[in-house]
Design an enzyme around this catalytic site. Structure first.
Site, PDB file in Angstrom:
ATOM      1  N   HIS A 181       0.837  -1.200   0.000  1.00  0.00           N
ATOM      2  CA  HIS A 181       0.000   0.000   0.000  1.00  0.00           C
ATOM      3  C   HIS A 181       0.874   1.253   0.000  1.00  0.00           C
ATOM      4  O   HIS A 181       2.093   1.198   0.167  1.00  0.00           O
ATOM      5  CB  HIS A 181      -0.940   0.001   1.211  1.00  0.00           C
ATOM      6  CG  HIS A 181      -0.248   0.010   2.547  1.00  0.00           C
ATOM      7  ND1 HIS A 181       0.306   1.144   3.107  1.00  0.00           N
ATOM      8  CD2 HIS A 181      -0.030  -0.992   3.447  1.00  0.00           C
ATOM      9  CE1 HIS A 181       0.828   0.848   4.283  1.00  0.00           C
ATOM     10  NE2 HIS A 181       0.641  -0.456   4.520  1.00  0.00           N
ATOM     11  N   CYS A 199       4.136  -4.534   6.500  1.00  0.00           N
ATOM     12  CA  CYS A 199       3.658  -4.275   5.144  1.00  0.00           C
ATOM     13  C   CYS A 199       4.749  -3.676   4.267  1.00  0.00           C
ATOM     14  O   CYS A 199       5.804  -3.248   4.737  1.00  0.00           O
ATOM     15  CB  CYS A 199       2.452  -3.347   5.169  1.00  0.00           C
ATOM     16  SG  CYS A 199       0.928  -4.144   5.707  1.00  0.00           S
TER      17      CYS A 199
END
Length: 286
Positions: free
Chosen positions: A236, A252
């Protein structure tokens, strides 16, 4: 707000993957129609296919929660050779620990209402091994039948030491970006995984750009904050780029908004992702 939020299941954070819209024909990520695929029939050479033991009805289904234990390690977890075929179950499939081995769980056509495509990693004795969803560096073995195959043209390679993500198409590097990765104790897991699906950003800190949920989960499930338990690793963007090249996320992979938008346009579910420490030679796009 200095660390990234892991992609979590609806039961934990209220997020949900974007559902697959019914039986609408699927188009490729760039708009081209995908080539028709057919269900793979059992092998004609029955003598070479190891038989599958019956699967008890009470086996768990593989979903967004961590996969059941007992599946074998991926022996090529750090191999960056592109995986060029994906597998989509057309019905509930029993997943085994080896060709002709023990059934451990059921692999479903969807996870969280999103059509599932898993990269094919190996073939042996008429069986097919795929990267296991909701697990790290594990394979699931499937007997013949009950699935169709699709071509996978793209691959994402993440390098932890130079903080670099590279997008490949047909084995050729297309673009590279600097990224942020997991902080100490919550490092981005090494090994092969894949794009599971995408979800809209739940908060403004994600820059208004959709998020990719991967098949991988934190290596240490207890290391992430309590509100993120049950989460998957994601790709992301963030509301600023000031932490690129640093270990600041909860595991992440965070890149620029423009890079994320390009990947969202180009990649289909099932696209292989492999995380290594560093490639032997940097990509030409670095």
């Amino acid at each position: 707000m200095g660390v990234a939020v892991l992609m979590g299941g609806a039961a934990y954070t209220g997020w949900a993957l974007t559902p697959t819209p019914g039986t609408t024909p699927v188009a490729g990520p760039t708009g081209e129609a995908l080539a028709p695929t057919a269900e793979v029939p059992p092998s004609a050479d029955a003598e070479r296919v190891l038989p599958a033991a019956p699967a008890p009805d009470g086996l768990p289904e593989i979903d967004y929660d961590p996969a059941p234990a007992g599946f074998p390690d991926d022996p090529d977890a750090l191999d960056t050779t592109p995986l060029t075929q994906g597998l989509h179950p057309t019905r509930k499939l029993a997943a085994y620990d080896a060709p002709g081995g023990r059934p451990l769980a059921f692999l479903m056509p969807t996870i969280s209402e999103v059509e599932l495509t898993v990269p094919i990693a190996r073939r042996e004795s008429g069986w097919t091994a795929v990267l296991l969803p909701s697990a790290n560096r594990k394979l699931a073995w499937l007997p013949p039948g009950g699935f169709r195959t699709v071509a996978l043209r793209d691959q994402i390679v993440v390098e932890r030491t130079p903080f670099r993500l590279t997008w490949y198409r047909d084995g050729t590097a297309q673009r590279s970006w600097q990224i942020s990765l997991g902080q100490r104790g919550q490092e981005t897991p090494l090994g092969r995984t894949f794009v599971l699906g995408r979800t809209p950003p739940p908060e403004s800190v994600y820059g208004g750009v959709d998020i990719y949920a991967l098949g991988s989960i934190p290596d240490d499930l207890d290391s992430v904050p309590a509100g993120l338990r049950g989460a998957h690793i994601g790709i992301h963007t963030w509301y600023h780029d000031g932490e690129l090249g640093q270990q600041t996320t909860n595991g992440c992979i965070r890149l620029t908004a423009s890079g994320q938008r390009l990947l969202l346009e180009k990649l289909r579910p099932g696209t292989p992702v492999v995380v290594v420490d560093e490639l032997p030679a940097q990509p030409a796009t670095a």
